[in-house]
Each structure stands twice: as structure tokens, then as C-alpha cells.
Design a protein around this motif. Structure first.
Motif, PDB file in Angstrom:
ATOM      1  N   ASP A  22      -9.135 -47.428  38.349  1.00 18.26           N
ATOM      2  CA  ASP A  22     -10.343 -46.944  37.683  1.00 18.26           C
ATOM      3  C   ASP A  22     -11.351 -48.065  37.447  1.00 18.26           C
ATOM      4  O   ASP A  22     -12.557 -47.821  37.442  1.00 18.26           O
ATOM      5  CB  ASP A  22      -9.960 -46.289  36.352  1.00 18.26           C
ATOM      6  N   ILE A  23     -10.853 -49.301  37.257  1.00 20.89           N
ATOM      7  CA  ILE A  23     -11.778 -50.418  37.025  1.00 20.89           C
ATOM      8  C   ILE A  23     -11.969 -51.258  38.287  1.00 20.89           C
ATOM      9  O   ILE A  23     -12.502 -52.370  38.224  1.00 20.89           O
ATOM     10  CB  ILE A  23     -11.311 -51.302  35.848  1.00 20.89           C
ATOM     11  N   GLY A  24     -11.502 -50.737  39.436  1.00 20.88           N
ATOM     12  CA  GLY A  24     -11.755 -51.401  40.706  1.00 20.88           C
ATOM     13  C   GLY A  24     -10.811 -52.523  41.055  1.00 20.88           C
ATOM     14  O   GLY A  24     -11.194 -53.468  41.745  1.00 20.88           O
ATOM     15  N   HIS A  25      -9.566 -52.432  40.607  1.00 24.06           N
ATOM     16  CA  HIS A  25      -8.574 -53.465  40.889  1.00 24.06           C
ATOM     17  C   HIS A  25      -7.277 -52.825  41.371  1.00 24.06           C
ATOM     18  O   HIS A  25      -7.094 -51.614  41.271  1.00 24.06           O
ATOM     19  CB  HIS A  25      -8.308 -54.322  39.644  1.00 24.06           C
ATOM     20  N   LYS A  26      -6.392 -53.667  41.867  1.00 25.57           N
ATOM     21  CA  LYS A  26      -5.102 -53.194  42.341  1.00 25.57           C
ATOM     22  C   LYS A  26      -3.970 -54.007  41.727  1.00 25.57           C
ATOM     23  O   LYS A  26      -4.143 -55.183  41.406  1.00 25.57           O
ATOM     24  CB  LYS A  26      -5.017 -53.287  43.869  1.00 25.57           C
ATOM     25  N   MET A  37      15.961 -50.174  15.424  1.00 28.90           N
ATOM     26  CA  MET A  37      14.512 -50.236  15.267  1.00 28.90           C
ATOM     27  C   MET A  37      13.849 -49.600  16.486  1.00 28.90           C
ATOM     28  O   MET A  37      14.399 -49.615  17.579  1.00 28.90           O
ATOM     29  CB  MET A  37      14.048 -51.687  15.131  1.00 28.90           C
ATOM     30  N   THR A  38      12.664 -49.036  16.261  1.00 25.27           N
ATOM     31  CA  THR A  38      11.853 -48.501  17.354  1.00 25.27           C
ATOM     32  C   THR A  38      10.630 -49.380  17.531  1.00 25.27           C
ATOM     33  O   THR A  38       9.949 -49.709  16.551  1.00 25.27           O
ATOM     34  CB  THR A  38      11.433 -47.047  17.068  1.00 25.27           C
ATOM     35  N   TYR A  39      10.347 -49.763  18.778  1.00 25.39           N
ATOM     36  CA  TYR A  39       9.243 -50.670  19.067  1.00 25.39           C
ATOM     37  C   TYR A  39       8.280 -50.055  20.075  1.00 25.39           C
ATOM     38  O   TYR A  39       8.704 -49.393  21.034  1.00 25.39           O
ATOM     39  CB  TYR A  39       9.763 -51.985  19.666  1.00 25.39           C
ATOM     40  N   PRO A  40       6.981 -50.297  19.919  1.00 26.42           N
ATOM     41  CA  PRO A  40       6.013 -49.906  20.963  1.00 26.42           C
ATOM     42  C   PRO A  40       5.953 -50.959  22.060  1.00 26.42           C
ATOM     43  O   PRO A  40       6.254 -52.139  21.827  1.00 26.42           O
ATOM     44  CB  PRO A  40       4.687 -49.838  20.195  1.00 26.42           C
ATOM     45  N   ILE A  41       5.569 -50.534  23.247  1.00 23.35           N
ATOM     46  CA  ILE A  41       5.401 -51.436  24.388  1.00 23.35           C
ATOM     47  C   ILE A  41       3.938 -51.428  24.810  1.00 23.35           C
ATOM     48  O   ILE A  41       3.299 -50.372  24.874  1.00 23.35           O
ATOM     49  CB  ILE A  41       6.310 -51.012  25.559  1.00 23.35           C
ATOM     50  N   TYR A  42       3.416 -52.628  25.109  1.00 28.05           N
ATOM     51  CA  TYR A  42       2.030 -52.798  25.520  1.00 28.05           C
ATOM     52  C   TYR A  42       1.964 -53.561  26.847  1.00 28.05           C
ATOM     53  O   TYR A  42       2.909 -54.252  27.236  1.00 28.05           O
ATOM     54  CB  TYR A  42       1.241 -53.580  24.467  1.00 28.05           C
ATOM     55  N   HIS A  43       0.834 -53.445  27.499  1.00 29.14           N
ATOM     56  CA  HIS A  43       0.554 -54.230  28.696  1.00 29.14           C
ATOM     57  C   HIS A  43      -0.059 -55.563  28.259  1.00 29.14           C
ATOM     58  O   HIS A  43      -0.881 -55.601  27.327  1.00 29.14           O
ATOM     59  CB  HIS A  43      -0.433 -53.462  29.588  1.00 29.14           C
ATOM     60  N   TYR A  44       0.348 -56.648  28.924  1.00 29.88           N
ATOM     61  CA  TYR A  44      -0.170 -57.975  28.585  1.00 29.88           C
ATOM     62  C   TYR A  44      -0.779 -58.641  29.809  1.00 29.88           C
ATOM     63  O   TYR A  44      -0.245 -58.542  30.919  1.00 29.88           O
ATOM     64  CB  TYR A  44       0.956 -58.866  28.033  1.00 29.88           C
ATOM     65  N   LEU A  45      -1.890 -59.332  29.583  1.00 24.87           N
ATOM     66  CA  LEU A  45      -2.562 -60.091  30.633  1.00 24.87           C
ATOM     67  C   LEU A  45      -2.653 -61.568  30.252  1.00 24.87           C
ATOM     68  O   LEU A  45      -2.812 -61.899  29.071  1.00 24.87           O
ATOM     69  CB  LEU A  45      -3.975 -59.554  30.863  1.00 24.87           C
ATOM     70  N   HIS A  46      -2.544 -62.427  31.258  1.00 23.00           N
ATOM     71  CA  HIS A  46      -2.793 -63.844  31.012  1.00 23.00           C
ATOM     72  C   HIS A  46      -4.262 -64.018  30.633  1.00 23.00           C
ATOM     73  O   HIS A  46      -5.137 -63.269  31.096  1.00 23.00           O
ATOM     74  CB  HIS A  46      -2.467 -64.655  32.263  1.00 23.00           C
ATOM     75  N   LYS A  47      -4.534 -65.015  29.815  1.00 23.41           N
ATOM     76  CA  LYS A  47      -5.887 -65.207  29.275  1.00 23.41           C
ATOM     77  C   LYS A  47      -6.944 -65.418  30.349  1.00 23.41           C
ATOM     78  O   LYS A  47      -8.130 -65.178  30.108  1.00 23.41           O
ATOM     79  CB  LYS A  47      -5.903 -66.367  28.285  1.00 23.41           C
ATOM     80  N   LYS A  48      -6.524 -65.825  31.554  1.00 26.86           N
ATOM     81  CA  LYS A  48      -7.502 -65.985  32.640  1.00 26.86           C
ATOM     82  C   LYS A  48      -8.094 -64.630  33.038  1.00 26.86           C
ATOM     83  O   LYS A  48      -9.140 -64.574  33.682  1.00 26.86           O
ATOM     84  CB  LYS A  48      -6.855 -66.654  33.848  1.00 26.86           C
ATOM     85  N   ASN A  49      -7.392 -63.544  32.675  1.00 27.96           N
ATOM     86  CA  ASN A  49      -7.861 -62.189  32.984  1.00 27.96           C
ATOM     87  C   ASN A  49      -8.411 -61.473  31.747  1.00 27.96           C
ATOM     88  O   ASN A  49      -8.486 -60.243  31.725  1.00 27.96           O
ATOM     89  CB  ASN A  49      -6.703 -61.361  33.565  1.00 27.96           C
ATOM     90  N   LYS A  50      -8.820 -62.232  30.743  1.00 26.52           N
ATOM     91  CA  LYS A  50      -9.232 -61.623  29.478  1.00 26.52           C
ATOM     92  C   LYS A  50     -10.431 -60.691  29.624  1.00 26.52           C
ATOM     93  O   LYS A  50     -10.634 -59.787  28.804  1.00 26.52           O
ATOM     94  CB  LYS A  50      -9.529 -62.697  28.431  1.00 26.52           C
ATOM     95  N   ASN A  51     -11.224 -60.889  30.675  1.00 30.47           N
ATOM     96  CA  ASN A  51     -12.387 -60.019  30.890  1.00 30.47           C
ATOM     97  C   ASN A  51     -11.986 -58.584  31.254  1.00 30.47           C
ATOM     98  O   ASN A  51     -12.804 -57.665  31.201  1.00 30.47           O
ATOM     99  CB  ASN A  51     -13.265 -60.586  32.003  1.00 30.47           C
ATOM    100  N   LEU A  52     -10.717 -58.386  31.597  1.00 27.33           N
ATOM    101  CA  LEU A  52     -10.245 -57.058  31.976  1.00 27.33           C
ATOM    102  C   LEU A  52      -9.619 -56.285  30.818  1.00 27.33           C
ATOM    103  O   LEU A  52      -9.366 -55.087  30.949  1.00 27.33           O
ATOM    104  CB  LEU A  52      -9.211 -57.168  33.107  1.00 27.33           C
ATOM    105  N   VAL A  53      -9.362 -56.959  29.709  1.00 27.66           N
ATOM    106  CA  VAL A  53      -8.601 -56.345  28.620  1.00 27.66           C
ATOM    107  C   VAL A  53      -9.294 -55.091  28.084  1.00 27.66           C
ATOM    108  O   VAL A  53      -8.691 -54.013  28.007  1.00 27.66           O
ATOM    109  CB  VAL A  53      -8.345 -57.365  27.488  1.00 27.66           C
ATOM    110  N   LYS A  54     -10.539 -55.193  27.697  1.00 27.59           N
ATOM    111  CA  LYS A  54     -11.266 -54.048  27.140  1.00 27.59           C
ATOM    112  C   LYS A  54     -11.471 -52.957  28.181  1.00 27.59           C
ATOM    113  O   LYS A  54     -11.400 -51.766  27.874  1.00 27.59           O
ATOM    114  CB  LYS A  54     -12.606 -54.499  26.563  1.00 27.59           C
TER     115      LYS A  54
END
Length: 240
Positions: free
Chosen positions: A51-55, A189-206
């Protein structure tokens, strides 16, 4: 005249090749184990990146070292992790969309009664949430790290350890040994899982957060959960 023609041809080339360039940027992650939960996350994130033009490009990588590789930028991040990775892997940025949830389960002999009373437990290498949980309790026994869940359960069945901390998305009741004596499972305990990006890809987070929110709103997330027979509470409509 020749210069104008060259410029025109260049503009035409760029015009028609722009959509292709938009999909040339691949992000590389380590391949997860094949479980319904992991396959769901991979398919959902593939749609979000598209959706954001990446693979997404997944490669075989030693899972024990995957977190360190992601933190060092060798990998572009982690497809799915719980927030315990944020303590020691500061280069990873959370995409604030809850992908799914998992239970941390204690599988142990019926006696002793509590985790704190066990002399030793087996945990799965490469998943910091187990050590983090043990550190939050009064557990003072030995911690034995192993490579896979079957080894954890075999050690328990052979009574070489008194307990095993299991991540329930790896659990398959058919593969659990049937040790003699009394054994029980307890959800710790129950935990949520999130996607993580290296800081070099921080422009993609939002951008990814918005893409995932859109997939949640248009029913895609619901359909994928049904496809993989996953049932857990959806809290993203309140969080995002």
C-alpha cells in the motif's frame, strides 16, 4: 534538436518507469517459523507495505541472532516482536499497531506449585520476553536456554527441568510429549506483538501505521484472521 530529443526520451522513460521505481525498495526480514500467527503477520504486512509502495523480502537467518542483526541494521527490522525488545535493542522503532497477541505459558510438574519454587526452567533462545518475565518474579532457579520448543518439552518429560516457559503461538497439542505423572499448564501473561523497523527506516513508521489502520477499517484484517483461524481482541480502533 538532438539534445531536445534526448531530454524528451528521458522524460518519457521516467514517466513510464516511475511506477516500477516505486516498488524497487525492498525491506529484508528474517523468515519466521511457519505458524498460523506468523503467516498472518507476514501476509498482513505484505499488504501494508504494498500500500505504501514497498515490498517485503524474507531470508533464512539464524533466529537467535535476528534481533541483534535487526538492531545493527543488517536486517531492516523484525516482522513481529513484543515490547520487551525495546529494553536492549534501542535502534528498533515500534510501528504502533497491535498485530496480534500471545500467551506466555508455564508448563510444569504439578509439584512444586508455583514458578518461584521451581529449581530450573527451560526457555526458548532469542525471545527476551521470557527472561524479562522471570526477572519480574522471585524466581532464583537456573535458566536453561534451548533452540526449540520440542527440546523444552523433552527436557520436561525426561524430568531434567521442572518447568518450561512456552510461547503459545509455537504450541501444538499434538506435539506435546505425554510425560508420566502430573503436569499442568498455566497462562502467566498475555502480550501484544508489534512490527519493528530499524531507525534507518523511521520515515516508514507512520506510513505503515496508517496503512495497517486502513486494512483494519476496510475488513481485510478481519478476513485474514478468519483465514488463519485466529481469535483475539482487536484494540487498534482505540489505540490508533
Amino acid at each position: 534538436m538532438h539534445q531536445r530529443l534526448s531530454t524528451l526520451l528521458l522524460l518519457v522513460y521516467l514517466l513510464f518507469s516511475a511506477p516500477c521505481f516505486a516498488h524497487q525498495y525492498n525491506l529484508t526480514f528474517n523468515r519466521p517459523e511457519s505458524t498460523p500467527q506468523a503467516n498472518y503477520v507476514l501476509e498482513l504486512l505484505t499488504l501494508a507495505y504494498t500500500d505504501i509502495g514497498h515490498k517485503i523480502h524474507v531470508i533464512d537467518f539464524n533466529r537467535k541472532n535476528a534481533l541483534l542483526a535487526a538492531n545493527n541494521g543488517v536486517l531492516d527490522g523484525q516482522l513481529g516482536r513484543d515490547i520487551s525488545v525495546e529494553n536492549n535493542f534501542n535502534n528498533l522503532i515500534r510501528v504502533d499497531y497491535e498485530l496480534l497477541q500471545f500467551n506466555l505459558v508455564l508448563y510444569k510438574a504439578c509439584q512444586p506449585n508455583t514458578l518461584e519454587q521451581l529449581k530450573n526452567v527451560a526457555i526458548l533462545a532469542g525471545y527476551p520476553v521470557q527472561k524479562r518475565y522471570l526477572a519480574s518474579t522471585n524466581f532464583v532457579g537456573n535458566i536453561i536456554e534451548v533452540k526449540n520448543m520440542n527440546t523444552q518439552l523433552n527436557l520436561l518429560a525426561q524430568k531434567k527441568v521442572e518447568g518450561a516457559l512456552l510461547l503459545d503461538f509455537f504450541m501444538d497439542n499434538k506435539s506435546i510429549p505425554s510425560p508420566t505423572g502430573c503436569f499442568e499448564k498455566e497462562v502467566l501473561m498475555t502480550y501484544p506483538i508489534y512490527h519493528y523497523l530499524h531507525k534507518k527506516n523511521k520515515n516508514l513508521v507512520k506510513k505503515l501505521q496508517h496503512a495497517l489502520t486502513k486494512l483494519n477499517s476496510n475488513g481485510t484484517v478481519y478476513a485474514l484472521r478468519a483465514k488463519y483461524n485466529l481469535k483475539f481482541k482487536n484494540r487498534n480502533h482505540a489505540a490508533l
